[in-house]
Design a protein around this motif. Sequence first.
Motif, short mmCIF file in Angstrom:
data_model
loop_
_atom_site.label_atom_id
_atom_site.label_comp_id
_atom_site.label_asym_id
_atom_site.label_seq_id
_atom_site.Cartn_x
_atom_site.Cartn_y
_atom_site.Cartn_z
N ASN A 586 0.81 -0.97 -0.05
CA ASN A 586 -0.12 0.10 0.35
C ASN A 586 1.31 1.69 -0.14
O ASN A 586 0.55 1.71 -0.59
CB ASN A 586 -0.81 0.07 1.27
CG ASN A 586 -2.27 -0.54 1.18
OD1 ASN A 586 -2.27 -1.22 0.06
ND2 ASN A 586 -2.89 -1.48 2.16
N ASN A 587 1.70 0.62 0.65
CA ASN A 587 3.06 2.57 0.86
C ASN A 587 4.12 2.05 -0.08
O ASN A 587 4.90 2.98 0.01
CB ASN A 587 2.95 2.27 2.31
CG ASN A 587 3.05 3.94 2.65
OD1 ASN A 587 2.72 5.05 1.94
ND2 ASN A 587 3.65 4.43 3.37
N ARG A 672 -6.44 8.96 -2.97
CA ARG A 672 -5.32 8.06 -3.24
C ARG A 672 -3.85 9.11 -1.73
O ARG A 672 -3.58 7.95 -1.13
CB ARG A 672 -5.06 8.03 -4.87
CG ARG A 672 -3.13 7.15 -4.78
CD ARG A 672 -2.57 7.22 -5.80
NE ARG A 672 -2.62 8.38 -6.70
CZ ARG A 672 -3.17 8.59 -7.57
NH1 ARG A 672 -3.99 8.19 -8.75
NH2 ARG A 672 -2.69 10.04 -7.64
N GLN A 676 -2.83 6.68 0.87
CA GLN A 676 -1.79 6.32 0.88
C GLN A 676 -0.64 6.43 2.55
O GLN A 676 0.17 6.09 2.98
CB GLN A 676 -0.68 6.84 -0.20
CG GLN A 676 0.93 6.29 -0.22
CD GLN A 676 1.10 6.45 -1.22
OE1 GLN A 676 1.03 7.89 -1.70
NE2 GLN A 676 2.38 5.94 -1.72
#
Length: 745
Positions: A586-587, A672, A676
């Motif tokens: 995800n990051n 987004r 994030q």
Amino acid sequence: MNPSENRKLYKNILISLAVSIALTLLISSALLIMNFESIAIRQVSRSDLNSLKQASQEAAKMTDTAKTLSFQIYGDLTISKLVFFPNPDIYDVTLAMQQLNNYRLSMPFIESIYVYNASSGMYYISSNTFRNGSQTEKELDDRGIVDILHNLKEYRPYYPIPRTYTIGDGKQVSSYSYLSYDMLEKKTSAAVVVNIAESWVNQDYGGLSRAGSGAKTFIMNEQGILHSRSGSDPMLTDYSGKGYIRNILENGADSDYFVDTVDGVKSLVSYTAPDALGWRYVRTTPYGEITREITRMRTKTITFSLAVLLFGLLLSVAATRKLYGPIDKVLNRLKALETERRNNQHIVKQHFLSNILLRREVYSPEALQHKLIQFGSPIRVDHHARLILFKMDRFAECAEQYRDHIKLVKYAIMNICTEISASAFHAEGVDIGDDRVLLLLASDDPRRISDPEALERMLHSIQEAVRDHLRISLSVTVSPVRPSVDQIILLYNQVKEASLHRLFYGHGCLLWSDEIMKLKQKDYAFPVHREKQLVDCLMTGKSEEAKSIYSEMVRATAEYPYSVVQLTISHLTFTVINVVNTIRKNNAVAVEADFDSALSSLNQVEVIEEITGQFFGIFDRLSKQLEEKRSSKQEDLIKRINEIIEREYANPNLCLNSIADELDMSPIYISRLYKQLTFFALTDVIQEVRMNKSKQLLLESDYSVADIARLIGFTNSSYFYRMFKKSNGVTPNDYRKQAPRTETS
């Protein structure tokens, strides 16, 4: 005496010896034949008892596996949404059912797995039949489990419940059910049921019966109720009325055998003592099958004995003329072997002592004493005795430093131990292998060997002497006292297991095995809420808080059996790996959960810091990467978005687009970026702020539910009602009634 006389004398001795052997063999064979049937019966019964005990151990292993599995399912984060959420969404249900199927498919003996949610009244089923999916209590075909879960407090968790039930197509299913639930709750809200197929268990011990022999093997409880199939009789059949079963039940808690009539056939009945589950393993073998084999064996034995006797006599006569020449060389060789035996006395003695301690060889007390005297040991079997287990600290470093001389170092440690303890006790040091040296202490004075203070002073003296002379630290584990050496030998595994708790006490510690073994009486519940807090800290980069929570969870296991320590650390390992994988996806943070082999073999880890260091290193790297990822500009943007939400939450038009318009930015980019950096969706945050404000108004004001919905930005009170219940599990009115009221000033 001339050579001719020597040969004649040797010939006479050889013939006399051959005749004596022949007569002895004939007489002993005749006596053995007379008692052959009773001997064979005992041998068959011992074989039956050994195989039955092996079957009991296999069932115990399967029980331990089922316990571990049900506990793991109950604590699984993915499945927890089925266990605790009253209305999980379809995405969560799909993932949880996939995980449940993975657990079932990982072990072939699992018939089905149920997850019961009392809040919703739903059963989630993973089965190898058409029964997969969710069912309400009324729809469930397994009515027996419904009765059990309604009276859950009457059943022990992680304890097999034998039962037979009917599934949808009329098929009868027999299984052993294991329950997992929170025993601390007054009213059970959820449970996990693992059903082990009885057919799988039956094939394991059913195969123990001899092919074509007519033998039967089955399990029963202490009331004579079948806990497995027996021929055509299904599980839970009552056998207590059978005569041979009454004999077993009246015998109490011993393993034994006897001859009785079973279903009209004279049979040998072998049975075990009740195991930890209260189960007995029983085998019946028709007596005719045993005697038929005995008759064949007796005939073969007599024929073989006569052939061996005849061949031996002929060989003795033929060898008489050839043996005299090398006899002198043989005598000289025997003298050389005697000298070599004296030189290797220590090696042979060590081999003997290690074998009896590790139970590779078993001796009666008389035979054991005879062997000890042969080796010149001062130990007496009838003296009170203790076992002292020394473990070399930082063994990997020692092995690297001394390499091929590590056995010599351990020999030096044994010498120091025996010399210091010899002033008060009879002592023998034994090299058990790896990093362990065992000291066997014995004394004819029970008060002296039972004095813990004097013993502790002596052990500290040994530790200091080894540290001063060899620069090696020793950890010590002490067994309780037993009245004889043959009894103290049985405690080696207990002492070895207790020594593993050096993990928490550190190098150079002194442990008492009887105190450590008391920990086995305690039940452990994995702190799921603390695990969730750990995950939250890692996801947000709070390294120090994560370290504190991890240390607390691991240190808490020091008060439980070592198996709990292993399971907890393994569970935390998978938790951290999952967190790292989630953040990496995800990051875009490049952190690897590089746990090395220390975690895969916890028995080789000496102190908890070895494991803690690996976890803490990952926590720090993860925190650093997350910190670097968040720039000040992005943090300011998140702060501004949160301020807008806090300011405009009452505005019904507050949404992603309105926030983007105010910031003059792209809604897609804001969504987004926010996800994030915070790991939360922007719409979820708006919803959470409104829910928190609504709970505050419910507690601190007298506004109606409709007014509160309007004040927090909902244009439809019914929609607010549904969202509040989905978020909090209760309606707004119930929440106001249940929570303590806060008076406004």
